[in-house]
Design an enzyme around this catalytic site. Structure first.
Site, PDB file in Angstrom:
ATOM      1  N   LYS A 187      35.148  12.240-103.433  1.00  9.95           N
ATOM      2  CA  LYS A 187      34.087  12.863-104.225  1.00  9.95           C
ATOM      3  C   LYS A 187      34.246  14.366-104.015  1.00  9.95           C
ATOM      4  O   LYS A 187      33.347  15.060-103.534  1.00  9.95           O
ATOM      5  CB  LYS A 187      32.725  12.331-103.717  1.00  9.95           C
ATOM      6  CG  LYS A 187      31.566  12.621-104.611  1.00  9.95           C
ATOM      7  CD  LYS A 187      31.547  11.801-105.882  1.00  9.95           C
ATOM      8  CE  LYS A 187      30.396  12.236-106.761  1.00  9.95           C
ATOM      9  NZ  LYS A 187      30.444  11.717-108.124  1.00  9.95           N
ATOM     10  N   ASP A 247      35.129  -4.433-101.021  1.00 15.36           N
ATOM     11  CA  ASP A 247      34.382  -5.631-101.432  1.00 15.36           C
ATOM     12  C   ASP A 247      34.476  -5.829-102.943  1.00 15.36           C
ATOM     13  O   ASP A 247      34.644  -6.944-103.423  1.00 15.36           O
ATOM     14  CB  ASP A 247      32.900  -5.510-101.033  1.00 15.36           C
ATOM     15  CG  ASP A 247      32.624  -6.166 -99.694  1.00 15.36           C
ATOM     16  OD1 ASP A 247      33.592  -6.374 -98.935  1.00 15.36           O
ATOM     17  OD2 ASP A 247      31.453  -6.464 -99.402  1.00 15.36           O
TER      18      ASP A 247
END
Ligand code: NAD
Length: 353
Positions: A187, A247
């Protein structure tokens, strides 16, 4: 080559699936002329039953003395009422931190035969899904300073250059034996730590000119994982982003019994384990899918022993078995299936040099 492997079967289906992993390792050793010695280590619920704690110092030392560790899974309802510091999961955390594992690898791959289990559309899957997430494990916001101040709270995200460089090197090495692309997910438009990641990873990239490096913001990466996962080969990222994206990446494949993982240290030592848990609902019933564990063994050959042919031999045997219709109940989609041990046997039969 001589290899010392520590086995941590653990609880629930752990012993059943580790047994199949050992069969596959032994067959690879036989085919390629290696010598293997095993030592068994207690961790998790079984260690609580035997020694009163989820991991003893002695067992940790036994695991550390090996070249690599194969873990089944830990935990189960029997130990759910234990206090937090005595729960089976504590054994896993103790192993990971005690062994200094800082780099977590989770491949996500869709096998054509199992593509109907993926929640993605056929047109997306047909472009191919075969990626590996490299997640930093010991730094970042989970381990930074945290606290309360007045009516506020804070968690500090911090990274040092050496922490970033060591996992970046692992990611570039892996890309070299894959499709030669690293995507750094960060980011960097808002986080200073992300800008340090970019700077450092670019420096490391200059030592790997055969590997392409690109950058993606984490919000975009979470979209691209479901919109066009074929973009990714090696996805490199920090701890919290990796926690979430690994995940997401695993759900893209749709079958938890198929997904291996590795946690690595600076040298070649690593711990290899399926991503699923101890599945107490099917423990001892010969129903567990051993493929995640078997693919973890392939990763052990690749990353701890640098034996790519042995790793491929195992992965190819799994692909062939699936193509021939070998299924355990979790991936049978209501059709016929075989048990854990028979599935291991079918894979071994297909292993060849
Ligand atoms: P789980 O992954 O054990 O099971 C979720 C579901 O997937 C169950 O229906 C199970 O039967 C199925 N499943 C999982 N692995 C399978 C396999 N190899 N073949 C076929 N089906 C499979 O997750 P859970 O039920 O949330 O947790 C059960 C126990 O495992 C808990 O005690 C939990 O703390 C522990 N756990 C351990 C680990 C680990 O050791 N790394 C990871 C996750 C959960």
């Amino acid at each position: 080559m001589d290899m010392r492997i520590a086995l941590i079967p653990g609880d629930g289906i752990g012993p059943d699936i580790v047994r199949e992993g050992v069969k596959v390792i032994d067959r690879a050793a036989e085919l390629f002329g290696h010598s293997i010695s095993y030592t068994e280590v207690d961790a998790g619920g079984i260690s609580i039953d035997r020694h009163g704690v989820p991991l003893t110092d002695e067992n940790l030392e036994k695991a550390k003395a090996a070249d690599a560790v194969l873990l089944g899974a830990v935990g189960g309802p029997k130990w759910d009422s234990m206090p937090g510091d005595r729960r089976p999961e504590k054994g896993l955390l103790g192993l990971r931190s005690g062994m200094g594992l800082f780099c977590n690898l989770r491949p996500a791959r869709i096998y054509p035969e199992l593509s109907s289990a993926s929640p993605l559309k056929d047109e997306v899957i047909s472009r191919g899904v075969d990626l590996v997430v490299f997640r930093e494990l010991t730094g970042g916001i989970y381990f930074g300073r945290k606290g309360r101040e007045g009516d506020g709270a804070y968690d500090v995200m911090s990274y040092s250059k050496p922490e970033i460089a060591r996992i970046a090197r692992k990611a570039f090495e892996a890309a070299r034996i894959r499709r030669k692309r690293v995507t750094l997910v960060d980011k960097a438009n808002v986080l200073e730590t992300s800008r340090l990641w970019r700077e450092t990873v670019k420096e490391i990239a200059s030592q790997y000119e055969d590997v392409e490096l690109d950058f993606m913001y984490v919000d975009n990466a979470s979209m691209q994982l479901v919109r066009d996962p074929s973009h990714f080969d090696v996805l490199l990222t920090e701890n919290m982003f990796g926690d979430i994206l690994s995940d997401e990446a695993s759900m893209v494949t749709g079958s938890i019994g198929m997904l291996p993982s590795a946690s690595l240290r600076e040298d070649s030592f690593g711990m290899y384990e399926p991503i699923h848990g101890s599945a107490p609902d099917i423990a001892g019933k010969d129903l567990a899918n051993p493929i995640a564990t078997i693919l973890s063994c392939a990763m052990m050959f690749r990353y701890s022993f640098s034996l790519e042919s042995e790793a491929r031999c195992i992965e190819d045997a799994v692909s062939k078995a699936l193509a021939d219709g070998v299924r355990t109940v979790d991936i049978a989609a209501g059709g016929s299936y075989i048990g854990t041990a028979a599935c291991g046997d079918e894979i071994i039969r297909r292993m060849a040099r």
